[in-house]
Design a protein around this motif. Sequence first.
Motif, PDB file in Angstrom:
ATOM      1  N   LEU A 314       0.874  -1.226   0.102  1.00 57.08           N
ATOM      2  CA  LEU A 314      -0.027  -0.186  -0.005  1.00 57.08           C
ATOM      3  C   LEU A 314       0.738   1.418  -0.008  1.00 57.08           C
ATOM      4  O   LEU A 314       2.131   1.233   0.499  1.00 57.08           O
ATOM      5  N   PRO A 315       0.448   2.264  -0.605  1.00 52.02           N
ATOM      6  CA  PRO A 315       1.259   3.474  -0.479  1.00 52.02           C
ATOM      7  C   PRO A 315       1.386   4.333   0.869  1.00 52.02           C
ATOM      8  O   PRO A 315       0.382   4.035   1.632  1.00 52.02           O
ATOM      9  N   PRO A 316       2.665   4.607   1.250  1.00 52.06           N
ATOM     10  CA  PRO A 316       2.652   4.891   2.596  1.00 52.06           C
ATOM     11  C   PRO A 316       1.834   6.364   2.923  1.00 52.06           C
ATOM     12  O   PRO A 316       1.735   6.988   2.163  1.00 52.06           O
ATOM     13  N   ARG A 317       1.530   6.453   4.190  1.00 54.04           N
ATOM     14  CA  ARG A 317       0.823   7.757   4.461  1.00 54.04           C
ATOM     15  C   ARG A 317       1.961   8.914   5.008  1.00 54.04           C
ATOM     16  O   ARG A 317       3.190   8.295   5.286  1.00 54.04           O
ATOM     17  N   SER A 318       1.503  10.122   5.143  1.00 50.96           N
ATOM     18  CA  SER A 318       2.352  10.967   5.464  1.00 50.96           C
ATOM     19  C   SER A 318       2.778  10.564   6.952  1.00 50.96           C
ATOM     20  O   SER A 318       2.029  10.033   7.907  1.00 50.96           O
ATOM     21  N   VAL A 319       3.819  11.193   7.520  1.00 53.82           N
ATOM     22  CA  VAL A 319       4.431  10.906   8.976  1.00 53.82           C
ATOM     23  C   VAL A 319       3.254  11.444  10.062  1.00 53.82           C
ATOM     24  O   VAL A 319       2.893  10.711  10.940  1.00 53.82           O
ATOM     25  N   VAL A 320       2.885  12.642   9.700  1.00 54.93           N
ATOM     26  CA  VAL A 320       2.079  13.449  10.555  1.00 54.93           C
ATOM     27  C   VAL A 320       0.790  12.596  10.844  1.00 54.93           C
ATOM     28  O   VAL A 320       0.066  13.050  11.863  1.00 54.93           O
ATOM     29  N   SER A 321       0.177  11.982   9.820  1.00 52.36           N
ATOM     30  CA  SER A 321      -1.022  11.422  10.048  1.00 52.36           C
ATOM     31  C   SER A 321      -0.927  10.172  10.984  1.00 52.36           C
ATOM     32  O   SER A 321      -1.903   9.756  11.547  1.00 52.36           O
ATOM     33  N   ARG A 386       5.769  -0.767  -9.067  1.00 60.55           N
ATOM     34  CA  ARG A 386       4.445  -0.446  -8.464  1.00 60.55           C
ATOM     35  C   ARG A 386       3.258  -1.408  -8.642  1.00 60.55           C
ATOM     36  O   ARG A 386       3.272  -2.026  -9.818  1.00 60.55           O
ATOM     37  N   GLY A 387       2.393  -1.604  -7.711  1.00 60.06           N
ATOM     38  CA  GLY A 387       1.349  -2.584  -7.963  1.00 60.06           C
ATOM     39  C   GLY A 387       0.154  -1.923  -8.497  1.00 60.06           C
ATOM     40  O   GLY A 387       0.235  -0.669  -8.484  1.00 60.06           O
ATOM     41  N   PRO A 388      -1.020  -2.415  -8.575  1.00 60.52           N
ATOM     42  CA  PRO A 388      -2.218  -1.846  -9.143  1.00 60.52           C
ATOM     43  C   PRO A 388      -2.505  -0.519  -8.377  1.00 60.52           C
ATOM     44  O   PRO A 388      -3.205   0.253  -8.777  1.00 60.52           O
ATOM     45  N   GLY A 389      -2.347  -0.477  -6.859  1.00 58.77           N
ATOM     46  CA  GLY A 389      -3.049   0.496  -6.098  1.00 58.77           C
ATOM     47  C   GLY A 389      -1.988   1.637  -6.061  1.00 58.77           C
ATOM     48  O   GLY A 389      -2.363   2.509  -5.425  1.00 58.77           O
ATOM     49  N   GLY A 390      -0.737   1.632  -6.708  1.00 54.57           N
ATOM     50  CA  GLY A 390       0.248   2.624  -6.701  1.00 54.57           C
ATOM     51  C   GLY A 390       1.314   2.439  -5.624  1.00 54.57           C
ATOM     52  O   GLY A 390       2.194   2.994  -5.667  1.00 54.57           O
TER      53      GLY A 390
END
Length: 442
Positions: A314-321, A386-390
């Motif tokens: 899965l694409p990583p989220r921002s650190v602050v999230s 990259r996979g289908p979800g980016g």
Amino acid sequence: MTAPDADILVIGAGQAGLSAGYHLRRLGLRPEQDFLIIDHAPGPGGAWQFRWPSLTLTTVNGVHDLPGMAFAEVLRPGSEHAQAATAIPEYYARYEQRYDLRVHRPTTVRVVCDRATPSTCPTESVDGLLHAETVPGATTPPSGEPADPTPHTSAEPTGPASEYGSATRHSDTTGDGDHRTAAARTNGHSDPSNESAAAAKASDAVATTLRVRGLINATGTWEKPFIPYYPGAETFGGRQLHAHDYRTAEEFAGRHVVVVGAGISAVQLLDEISQVTTTTWTSRTEPRWRTEEFTREAGRRAVAMVEDRVRRGLPPRSVVSVTGLPVDDRIRAARARGVMDWHPMFTRIEPDGVRWADGSFQPAEVILWATGFRSALDHLAPLRLRGPGGGITMTGRLATQVAADPRIHLLGYGPSASTIGANRAGRAAAVELTEYLGLRRV
């Protein structure tokens, strides 16, 4: 297999790239023979050399020591208020010299291709190696110099995701409309490109192809400022810019500024700009303030959450999230001034301002997008990681190794996207890649 030009290529000489170089040397590899470090920037310092002048060592969100050499060694007395764009590059330069890392710069990697098997290239071209096409020249102007005004786009979606979700245009599920890079979403009042005139000249330069057995990619995110598209953006009569292109608050004096974003950069710039003019703060997600102390255990939990995502592709989220926004004396003072009055995101942009969901209107002359960055991985697009979800499925001890191709390690992607994480990731990548390639010499 054809003899390589070097066994390992390290792309990028920021915190992660220098850490990797240090550990490769500790493992017995020789610079310019067994491994090569190349960097696109005109001088040492990674992305720090391009930061806005008001970002000082007292306001920056943490500078971690590189392995083997403390930052304090290069700090002069009273340098706490020194510009980060000056002090940190000096530290990196001294570090490169001490450990004889021999960084080649400015050199830009255009593309990396796989010549391993007939399935990845024509049979006659198979040599079992990764090919990196490079050209001389920088891709980002030195601090304070204007960017090349020619818009450019990339078809390759990149991460990590900021609060605005995925960067991929074909998978827009967040309700924010068309997601594009800052360069693709511009008007005549923006600074639309993060490429310098030097990069344009470099496009005509003679390319050199480096053939390597393994790759440590440490290109970071600074080259990929992200601005989400909102209806009417092209009609705005004022100025739009990304935090990437921010210089000083004084240039906005007398003009109302809408600051977009819920990260650390957003609140820092909001505080700074609000001291010289009027502001409005908005973002798609409500800012998440961290009220408890950020302990080591909390840090480990945050890293684990990010790591879990990239291990699942899965694409990583921002650190602050994950970590939340810290509350310090500056934030408390800004709150007392009424600056931290947050608004849910506007629904459209109009020539003279922004329109809120309830139909009310906020006049504005400037929109400052502090909406994060994407990982600068366009040059790896031919490798189809990259996979289908980016996202890219990662493995290895610290999730730096690409699961689909163990010859490739990505630093600054996912859990290693911090100065502390970059250090640990540099060591993990060096150890794992040399073991995989059978290169350890000590």
